[in-house]
Write an enzyme that holds these catalytic residues in place. Structure first.
Site, PDB file in Angstrom:
ATOM      1  N   ARG A   1      -3.496 -10.323   4.780  1.00 19.63           N
ATOM      2  CA  ARG A   1      -3.973 -10.239   3.198  1.00 19.63           C
ATOM      3  C   ARG A   1      -2.496  -9.644   2.546  1.00 19.63           C
ATOM      4  NH1 ARG A   1      -5.469  -6.755  -0.466  1.00 19.63           N
ATOM      5  NH2 ARG A   1      -7.240  -7.611  -2.096  1.00 19.63           N
TER       6      ARG A   1
ATOM      7  N   LYS B   1       1.021  -1.204   0.006  1.00 17.37           N
ATOM      8  CA  LYS B   1       0.181   0.060   0.094  1.00 17.37           C
ATOM      9  C   LYS B   1       0.721   1.349   0.029  1.00 17.37           C
ATOM     10  CE  LYS B   1      -4.246  -2.012   1.088  1.00 17.37           C
ATOM     11  NZ  LYS B   1      -5.031  -2.481   2.218  1.00 17.37           N
TER      12      LYS B   1
HETATM   13  N1  HH2 Z   1      -7.251  -3.882   0.666  1.00 18.51           N
HETATM   14  C1  HH2 Z   1      -7.612  -3.984  -0.869  1.00 18.51           C
HETATM   15  C2  HH2 Z   1      -8.562  -4.789  -1.371  1.00 18.51           C
HETATM   16  N2  HH2 Z   1      -9.320  -5.357  -0.437  1.00 18.51           N
HETATM   17  N3  HH2 Z   1      -9.782  -6.247   1.486  1.00 18.51           N
HETATM   18  C3  HH2 Z   1      -9.674  -6.453   2.924  1.00 18.51           C
HETATM   19  N4  HH2 Z   1     -10.446  -7.043   3.689  1.00 18.51           N
HETATM   20  N5  HH2 Z   1      -8.743  -5.504   3.392  1.00 18.51           N
HETATM   21  C4  HH2 Z   1      -7.620  -4.738   2.531  1.00 18.51           C
HETATM   22  O1  HH2 Z   1      -6.838  -4.039   3.307  1.00 18.51           O
HETATM   23  C5  HH2 Z   1      -7.938  -4.590   1.298  1.00 18.51           C
HETATM   24  C6  HH2 Z   1      -8.943  -5.448   0.670  1.00 18.51           C
HETATM   25  C7  HH2 Z   1      -6.709  -3.053  -1.475  1.00 18.51           C
HETATM   26  O2  HH2 Z   1      -5.514  -3.809  -2.218  1.00 18.51           O
HETATM   27  P1  HH2 Z   1      -5.378  -4.487  -3.808  1.00 18.51           P
HETATM   28  O3  HH2 Z   1      -6.268  -5.650  -3.702  1.00 18.51           O
HETATM   29  O4  HH2 Z   1      -3.784  -4.768  -3.739  1.00 18.51           O
HETATM   30  O5  HH2 Z   1      -5.637  -3.098  -4.478  1.00 18.51           O
HETATM   31  P2  HH2 Z   1      -6.731  -2.847  -5.610  1.00 18.51           P
HETATM   32  O6  HH2 Z   1      -8.152  -2.920  -4.727  1.00 18.51           O
HETATM   33  O7  HH2 Z   1      -6.621  -1.571  -6.320  1.00 18.51           O
HETATM   34  O8  HH2 Z   1      -6.909  -4.050  -6.339  1.00 18.51           O
END
Ligand code: HH2
Length: 362
Positions: free
Chosen positions: A335, A299
């Site tokens: 995660r 992040k």
């Molecule tokens: N962070 C992201 C997406 N989903 N779900 C939970 N429960 N907790 C989190 O911290 C979380 C989440 C964002 O990360 P990422 O999937 O890498 O990015 P993007 O939403 O741009 O696909």
């Protein structure tokens, strides 16, 4: 909404934790191997009081059971608490624009080739130590435009069907239609970053399916605007109160508490100082009695702290450090995008802190 909190401080791990618990000088955090020796008693509007755990007054002791007893197993997986011990959730993004830079649609893949790439990614994560996989078809990065549920389903359903026989899957979605289709396709867990606020039908879908649920904190309900000047009175208490409220709403909708995990939502309407405070004060949220999930991986805060501004894999070392720290503060599920690196670091952290050679390495 809880107006009183017990915040565990003075954390111990390993043999020191066991001895201090036996001597009545410490209490276990959620029944695990982390112990706390001090309690900060917090009542909104009053000066907090810091005490050794043995002297917590009787009128506060009613708050202790969810904080010191082990939460129910989540999704049939026993949340392993303790430094080095958490469950690892590998992230599989079927998106063109994920903040982590790993979205498979960004590579221009489609159809069979996309499913094969996702299958290979998931298999590699499981071989490297992932306990479950989180499948998402919508980026929720700051400023991201929403993806219609039909398109989200088109992206993720073939991947869910391919990976479901291999591991417990969560579907990372805010949409009831996507939840229903993903659960029918073999996903077991719903991961809703809006904590059931985005889609009025979501709670019913989860309740009827009997699915385990992850409720996450996001400031406001729109990723497009969540990073515009986020403010809190006290970020840990505000996030705690929000999660308590969503937990109550989920229970009222027929989703029992023992099926729920909670997540402070790092990066979702938070400045660097907010993310750091939440990581630090994670033990406070343990008082809600549910396993805690933490997603710090790749992040923006990791980039800010480390200087890895370009994002993606360049943020792996900082992400691993954040994962280790979350594990040492009571995170039960992590995660992560970099499963192999995180799993390796967790094993070493666990062995070093316990002072024991793991049974399978003797
Ligand atoms: N962070 C992201 C997406 N989903 N779900 C939970 N429960 N907790 C989190 O911290 C979380 C989440 C964002 O990360 P990422 O999937 O890498 O990015 P993007 O939403 O741009 O696909």
């Amino acid at each position: 909404m809880p107006d009183r909190w017990i915040e565990p401080l003075g954390l111990l791990t390993g043999p020191a934790a066991t001895s201090a618990i036996e001597a009545g000088l410490a209490l276990p955090l959620q029944g695990g191997p982390i112990a706390f020796t001090l309690a900060r008693l917090i009542a909104r509007g009053a000066e907090p009081l810091l005490l050794p755990v043995a002297t917590i007054p009787p009128e506060w002791r009613g708050l202790l059971p969810p904080l010191i007893e082990a939460p129910a197993p989540f999704a049939g997986l026993v949340p392993r608490l303790g430094p080095g011990a958490p469950l690892v959730m590998g992230v599989v993004n079927i998106t063109p624009d994920s903040v982590s830079g790993d979205g498979l649609l960004a590579a221009g893949l489609e159809g069979e080739a996309l499913v094969e790439a996702a299958l290979a990614q998931g298999q590699a994560m499981l071989a490297a130590g992932a306990d479950m996989l989180d499948i998402g078809g919508e980026s929720t990065r700051p400023g991201a435009a929403p993806v219609p549920p039909e398109e989200e389903c088109r992206r993720i359903l073939p991947v869910i069907r391919a990976l479901a026989p291999l591991a417990p899957l969560s579907v990372d979605t805010r949409n009831a239609l996507t939840m229903r289709e993903a659960l029918a396709g073999g996903a077991r867990i719903v991961n809703d970053v809006s904590a059931l606020r985005h889609d009025p039908s979501a709670a019913q879908v989860v309740a009827e399916a009997g699915a385990p649920l992850i409720l996450m904190h996001m400031l406001g309900d729109d990723p497009r605007s969540m990073q515009e000047d986020p403010r809190y009175d006290d970020v840990a208490l505000d996030v705690g109160a929000f999660l308590a409220g969503r937990l109550a709403a989920a229970e009222a909708a027929g989703i029992p508490r023992h099926r729920i995990a909670l997540d402070p939502g790092l990066g979702f309407g938070k400045l660097l100082e907010h993310n750091l405070a939440l990581l630090h004060r994670l033990p406070l949220l343990a008082g809600l009695g549910c396993p805690l999930l933490v997603g710090a991986s790749r992040k923006r805060s990791i980039g800010r702290l480390s200087g890895a501004v370009e994002g993606g894999k360049a943020r792996m070392p900082g992400s691993v450090a954040a994962a280790l720290f979350a594990a040492s503060r009571g995170g039960a599920i992590l995660r992560v995008h970099d499963v192999a690196e995180t799993a390796q670091a967790l094993r070493v952290q666990q062995a070093a802190l316990s002072g024991d050679t793991p049974a399978d390495r003797r």
